[in-house]
Design a protein around this motif. Structure first.
Motif, PDB file in Angstrom:
ATOM      1  N   ALA A  97      33.719 -35.787  42.106  1.00  0.00           N
ATOM      2  CA  ALA A  97      33.298 -34.483  42.628  1.00  0.00           C
ATOM      3  C   ALA A  97      34.119 -33.350  42.021  1.00  0.00           C
ATOM      4  CB  ALA A  97      33.418 -34.472  44.147  1.00  0.00           C
ATOM      5  N   ASN A  98      35.409 -33.556  41.893  1.00  0.00           N
ATOM      6  CA  ASN A  98      36.293 -32.523  41.346  1.00  0.00           C
ATOM      7  C   ASN A  98      35.967 -32.248  39.879  1.00  0.00           C
ATOM      8  OD1 ASN A  98      38.657 -30.745  41.554  1.00  0.00           O
ATOM      9  ND2 ASN A  98      39.669 -32.240  40.217  1.00  0.00           N
ATOM     10  N   ASN A  99      35.699 -33.308  39.113  1.00  0.00           N
ATOM     11  CA  ASN A  99      35.396 -33.130  37.693  1.00  0.00           C
ATOM     12  C   ASN A  99      34.011 -32.531  37.480  1.00  0.00           C
ATOM     13  OD1 ASN A  99      37.545 -34.346  35.675  1.00  0.00           O
ATOM     14  ND2 ASN A  99      37.584 -35.626  37.512  1.00  0.00           N
ATOM     15  N   VAL A 100      33.055 -32.880  38.341  1.00  0.00           N
ATOM     16  CA  VAL A 100      31.729 -32.268  38.256  1.00  0.00           C
ATOM     17  C   VAL A 100      31.827 -30.762  38.508  1.00  0.00           C
ATOM     18  CG1 VAL A 100      29.488 -32.088  39.417  1.00  0.00           C
ATOM     19  CG2 VAL A 100      30.402 -34.329  38.808  1.00  0.00           C
ATOM     20  N   TYR A 101      32.634 -30.385  39.494  1.00  0.00           N
ATOM     21  CA  TYR A 101      32.827 -28.964  39.810  1.00  0.00           C
ATOM     22  C   TYR A 101      33.407 -28.212  38.612  1.00  0.00           C
ATOM     23  CZ  TYR A 101      35.021 -24.776  41.674  1.00  0.00           C
ATOM     24  OH  TYR A 101      35.403 -23.472  41.870  1.00  0.00           O
ATOM     25  N   HIS A 102      34.458 -28.757  37.993  1.00  0.00           N
ATOM     26  CA  HIS A 102      35.099 -28.064  36.868  1.00  0.00           C
ATOM     27  C   HIS A 102      34.202 -28.049  35.638  1.00  0.00           C
ATOM     28  CE1 HIS A 102      38.823 -28.639  39.280  1.00  0.00           C
ATOM     29  NE2 HIS A 102      39.167 -27.511  38.684  1.00  0.00           N
ATOM     30  N   LEU A 103      33.446 -29.120  35.422  1.00  0.00           N
ATOM     31  CA  LEU A 103      32.533 -29.152  34.281  1.00  0.00           C
ATOM     32  C   LEU A 103      31.427 -28.102  34.446  1.00  0.00           C
ATOM     33  CD1 LEU A 103      31.819 -30.610  31.639  1.00  0.00           C
ATOM     34  CD2 LEU A 103      30.402 -32.172  32.983  1.00  0.00           C
ATOM     35  N   ALA A 104      30.883 -27.993  35.657  1.00  0.00           N
ATOM     36  CA  ALA A 104      29.846 -26.984  35.919  1.00  0.00           C
ATOM     37  C   ALA A 104      30.410 -25.573  35.753  1.00  0.00           C
ATOM     38  CB  ALA A 104      29.295 -27.177  37.328  1.00  0.00           C
ATOM     39  N   TYR A 105      31.662 -25.405  36.159  1.00  0.00           N
ATOM     40  CA  TYR A 105      32.307 -24.092  36.054  1.00  0.00           C
ATOM     41  C   TYR A 105      32.431 -23.647  34.598  1.00  0.00           C
ATOM     42  CZ  TYR A 105      35.780 -20.396  36.650  1.00  0.00           C
ATOM     43  OH  TYR A 105      36.445 -19.193  36.633  1.00  0.00           O
ATOM     44  N   LEU A 106      32.686 -24.605  33.706  1.00  0.00           N
ATOM     45  CA  LEU A 106      32.799 -24.291  32.276  1.00  0.00           C
ATOM     46  C   LEU A 106      31.490 -23.730  31.725  1.00  0.00           C
ATOM     47  CD1 LEU A 106      34.850 -27.333  30.878  1.00  0.00           C
ATOM     48  CD2 LEU A 106      35.636 -24.966  31.141  1.00  0.00           C
ATOM     49  N   PHE A 107      30.371 -24.153  32.306  1.00  0.00           N
ATOM     50  CA  PHE A 107      29.053 -23.702  31.858  1.00  0.00           C
ATOM     51  C   PHE A 107      28.512 -22.567  32.737  1.00  0.00           C
ATOM     52  CE2 PHE A 107      29.403 -27.932  30.057  1.00  0.00           C
ATOM     53  CZ  PHE A 107      28.913 -27.741  28.763  1.00  0.00           C
ATOM     54  N   GLY A 108      29.409 -21.968  33.515  1.00  0.00           N
ATOM     55  CA  GLY A 108      29.029 -20.829  34.323  1.00  0.00           C
ATOM     56  C   GLY A 108      28.187 -21.169  35.536  1.00  0.00           C
ATOM     57  N   ARG A 109      28.254 -22.392  35.969  1.00  0.00           N
ATOM     58  CA  ARG A 109      27.494 -22.818  37.149  1.00  0.00           C
ATOM     59  C   ARG A 109      28.463 -23.206  38.262  1.00  0.00           C
ATOM     60  NH1 ARG A 109      22.363 -24.589  35.631  1.00  0.00           N
ATOM     61  NH2 ARG A 109      21.943 -24.666  37.892  1.00  0.00           N
ATOM     62  N   GLU A 110      27.958 -23.175  39.468  1.00  0.00           N
ATOM     63  CA  GLU A 110      28.753 -23.623  40.614  1.00  0.00           C
ATOM     64  C   GLU A 110      28.061 -24.797  41.281  1.00  0.00           C
ATOM     65  OE1 GLU A 110      30.403 -21.213  43.578  1.00  0.00           O
ATOM     66  OE2 GLU A 110      31.068 -19.634  42.207  1.00  0.00           O
ATOM     67  N   VAL A 111      28.792 -25.891  41.375  1.00  0.00           N
ATOM     68  CA  VAL A 111      28.285 -27.089  42.037  1.00  0.00           C
ATOM     69  C   VAL A 111      29.309 -27.512  43.070  1.00  0.00           C
ATOM     70  CG1 VAL A 111      27.613 -29.503  41.775  1.00  0.00           C
ATOM     71  CG2 VAL A 111      27.017 -27.844  39.992  1.00  0.00           C
ATOM     72  N   HIS A 112      28.888 -27.569  44.315  1.00  0.00           N
ATOM     73  CA  HIS A 112      29.789 -27.974  45.387  1.00  0.00           C
ATOM     74  C   HIS A 112      29.269 -29.252  46.031  1.00  0.00           C
ATOM     75  CE1 HIS A 112      32.231 -24.341  45.246  1.00  0.00           C
ATOM     76  NE2 HIS A 112      31.099 -23.646  45.113  1.00  0.00           N
ATOM     77  N   LEU A 113      29.904 -30.359  45.692  1.00  0.00           N
ATOM     78  CA  LEU A 113      29.556 -31.626  46.334  1.00  0.00           C
ATOM     79  C   LEU A 113      30.303 -31.736  47.659  1.00  0.00           C
ATOM     80  CD1 LEU A 113      29.692 -34.031  43.250  1.00  0.00           C
ATOM     81  CD2 LEU A 113      27.678 -33.018  44.326  1.00  0.00           C
ATOM     82  N   PRO A 114      29.705 -32.343  48.651  1.00  0.00           N
ATOM     83  CA  PRO A 114      30.385 -32.464  49.950  1.00  0.00           C
ATOM     84  C   PRO A 114      31.688 -33.250  49.819  1.00  0.00           C
ATOM     85  CG  PRO A 114      28.449 -33.882  49.858  1.00  0.00           C
ATOM     86  CD  PRO A 114      28.382 -32.997  48.654  1.00  0.00           C
ATOM     87  N   SER A 115      32.704 -32.825  50.534  1.00  0.00           N
ATOM     88  CA  SER A 115      33.996 -33.509  50.490  1.00  0.00           C
ATOM     89  C   SER A 115      34.020 -34.630  51.530  1.00  0.00           C
ATOM     90  CB  SER A 115      35.135 -32.525  50.765  1.00  0.00           C
ATOM     91  OG  SER A 115      34.982 -31.933  52.045  1.00  0.00           O
ATOM     92  N   LEU A 116      34.733 -35.695  51.205  1.00  0.00           N
ATOM     93  CA  LEU A 116      34.874 -36.828  52.115  1.00  0.00           C
ATOM     94  C   LEU A 116      36.346 -37.059  52.411  1.00  0.00           C
ATOM     95  CD1 LEU A 116      32.361 -39.403  50.543  1.00  0.00           C
ATOM     96  CD2 LEU A 116      31.976 -37.914  52.509  1.00  0.00           C
ATOM     97  N   SER A 117      36.697 -36.999  53.661  1.00  0.00           N
ATOM     98  CA  SER A 117      38.084 -37.252  54.055  1.00  0.00           C
ATOM     99  C   SER A 117      38.202 -38.712  54.497  1.00  0.00           C
ATOM    100  CB  SER A 117      38.499 -36.314  55.197  1.00  0.00           C
ATOM    101  OG  SER A 117      38.417 -34.969  54.786  1.00  0.00           O
ATOM    102  N   ILE A 118      38.411 -39.576  53.507  1.00  0.00           N
ATOM    103  CA  ILE A 118      38.473 -41.012  53.786  1.00  0.00           C
ATOM    104  C   ILE A 118      39.718 -41.599  53.130  1.00  0.00           C
ATOM    105  CG2 ILE A 118      36.028 -41.448  54.154  1.00  0.00           C
ATOM    106  CD1 ILE A 118      35.750 -42.120  51.229  1.00  0.00           C
ATOM    107  N   LEU A 119      40.263 -42.600  53.775  1.00  0.00           N
ATOM    108  CA  LEU A 119      41.430 -43.293  53.241  1.00  0.00           C
ATOM    109  C   LEU A 119      40.985 -44.403  52.300  1.00  0.00           C
ATOM    110  CD1 LEU A 119      43.616 -43.672  56.472  1.00  0.00           C
ATOM    111  CD2 LEU A 119      44.052 -42.117  54.564  1.00  0.00           C
ATOM    112  N   LEU A 120      41.764 -44.608  51.242  1.00  0.00           N
ATOM    113  CA  LEU A 120      41.497 -45.711  50.325  1.00  0.00           C
ATOM    114  C   LEU A 120      42.016 -46.997  50.942  1.00  0.00           C
ATOM    115  CD1 LEU A 120      40.661 -46.788  47.517  1.00  0.00           C
ATOM    116  CD2 LEU A 120      42.992 -46.268  46.756  1.00  0.00           C
TER     117      LEU A 120
END
Length: 468
Positions: A97-120
């Motif tokens: 999710a974090n890398n998708v957000y930064h990749l979209a930002y490079l192309f002038g787009r905003e993508v916000h995937l839902p965050s998950l608060s889960i333990l590994l």
């Protein structure tokens, strides 16, 4: 429940005693219950996640044996997708999710995937890979599907190797749960000695080295070049003793009860090349990738460019297996590059491959070179953030020449160096406490307990590979 705790010592004593007191037909039930308790001691909800994948793979194995052709492939795909899907959700979702957000930002787009608060879940990558090896081997016809749901569950959950391996194959482990194990004093002593060896590696060496390593890596930009190099040297042995210490305790604990787990380490820092290192380090994982990924891609039975691609892909995936972070991918990439450079040199200068083991000086040179490359890669394994990595190499390159160890306890440094070189000699000579003659056991065991008591670090520091 960590191996280097009094809680585990009591747990192991009770479970092992009950194991030999119980009738053979009830022993698997005891081990399964003990394994559930062991895993729930970390976070109880982890057991539910594990149970879901166990149910899927159990039925997948049965249907893989019943069907052929397209249906068989679909059941294998369903099992693998389920296992990889669990890994993707719990281990890699945030990274993706974090890398998708930064990749979209490079192309002038905003993508916000839902965050998950889960333990590994602890050891997720280990028992997931062990479960996947079962369905793959059933699919290939190398293993019969296990009909006893409890026995299959125990194969995935067997407590000694549940959290950090070795990653077993069904052909080696499943049948052992059906075998009758009797009390064998020679085997029991050997298992206890191997557990003691693992404890010494963990609490006397790894956790003591961690004191110095953590103090330097916590602020790499404020330490001298000498301190950084020494900390990197120590970290190489810290991670080795930490992980191989866990493996020794796991293998030894299983051995006491009569189970034979695969060896996971074979003096890796005695290796004379990077391929040799990977034949000695985390053997259960490296062979897993070789058998299920590398060979599936064609191995070296393809064109040279495809072969090099296969090698790089395996090592990058291996880096990603260790953690959802770019530093682990870089670590895997570096090992892939080291491999390719070695193969290329050997291809065009075959005399290097033919003669690298000849002579004392040549052997020392190649061992030092291999260790140096491995230690360089460990820097990227240890430092997660790019700012830390940048600060480390900036300080290493531009710091004025200095041998100063100011700020590091000189007695701790000297003692740690003695421990490291003692361990290296022990490994290089192929020595092992489990091979000590039985008549020395009564005298040696109290001595080892005293070493652990007086020189051990009892901070209950978790094993490094628990995070994977």
């Amino acid at each position: 429940m960590v191996f280097n705790s009094l809680q585990f010592l009591v747990f192991f004593g009770i479970v092992t005693s009950a194991y030999f007191l119980l009738a053979h037909r009830f022993r698997w039930i005891l081990l399964l219950a003990a394994s559930c308790y062991f895993y729930m001691a970390f976070v109880p909800i982890y057991l539910v996640i594990l149970l879901v994948t166990i149910i899927i793979d159990y039925w997948a194995g049965i249907y893989l044996e019943k069907f052929e052709g397209r249906a068989k492939k679909l059941f294998l795909a369903f099992s693998l997708i389920a296992n990889v899907g669990v890994l993707a959700i719990f281990k890699y979702y945030g990274f993706i999710a974090n890398n998708v957000y930064h990749l979209a930002y490079l192309f002038g787009r905003e993508v916000h995937l839902p965050s998950l608060s889960i333990l590994l879940p602890i050891g997720l990558s280990f028992h997931t890979f062990q479960a996947m090896s079962y369905t793959i081997e059933v699919y290939r016809g190398n293993q019969k599907a296990e009909r006893n749901f409890g026995i299959y569950s125990l194969y995935v959950m067997f407590y000694p190797q549940l959290v950090a391996g070795p990653i077993e194959r069904p052909q080696n482990l499943l049948h052992q749960f059906y075998e009758r194990h009797v009390w064998d004093s020679v085997r029991v002593r050997a298992g206890i000695m191997q557990m003691m060896e693992g404890l010494i590696k963990k609490v006397v060496i790894a956790d003591r080295l961690a004191i110095l390593v953590d103090s330097v890596y916590a602020s790499v930009g404020t330490h001298s070049r000498g301190q950084l190099l020494l900390a990197s040297f120590f970290y190489s042995f810290q991670i080795y003793c930490d992980f191989s210490g866990y493996s020794d305790i796991a293998i030894g604990a299983a051995r006491v009860m009569g189970f034979k787990l695969m060896d996971n380490f074979n003096a890796p820092y005695a290796a004379k090349s990077i391929p040799d290192f990977w034949r000695r380090w985390h053997i259960s994982l490296s062979t897993w990738f070789k058998d299920y990924v590398y060979f599936s891609l064609g191995g070296n039975r393809v064109s040279v460019p495809k072969w090099y691609f296969n090698i790089m892909l395996v090592f990058i995936v291996s880096g990603l297996w260790h953690g959802a972070s770019w530093n682990f991918i870089i670590w895997g990439f570096l090992h892939g590059i080291f491999q390719l450079i070695g193969f290329t040199l050997n291809r065009f200068f075959p005399q290097l491959a033919a003669n690298y083991a000849d002579g004392l000086i040549r052997g020392i040179f190649y061992r030092v070179l291999t260790f140096s490359l491995v230690s360089l890669a460990w820097v990227f394994f240890r430092l997660v953030h790019f700012s830390e990595i940048k600060a480390y190499f900036k300080q290493l390159i531009f710091d004025l020449p200095s041998n100063s160890l100011l700020g590091m306890n000189s007695n701790e440094v000297l003692f740690s160096i003695l421990l490291v070189f003692g361990l290296y000699y022990w490994d290089f000579k192929g020595l092992a406490l489990r091979n000590i003659r039985s008549q020395y056991f009564v005298f040696l065991l109290p001595f080892l307990v005293a070493i652990i008591y007086f020189f051990g670090v009892f901070s209950l520091k978790q094993f490094i590979y628990f995070q994977f």
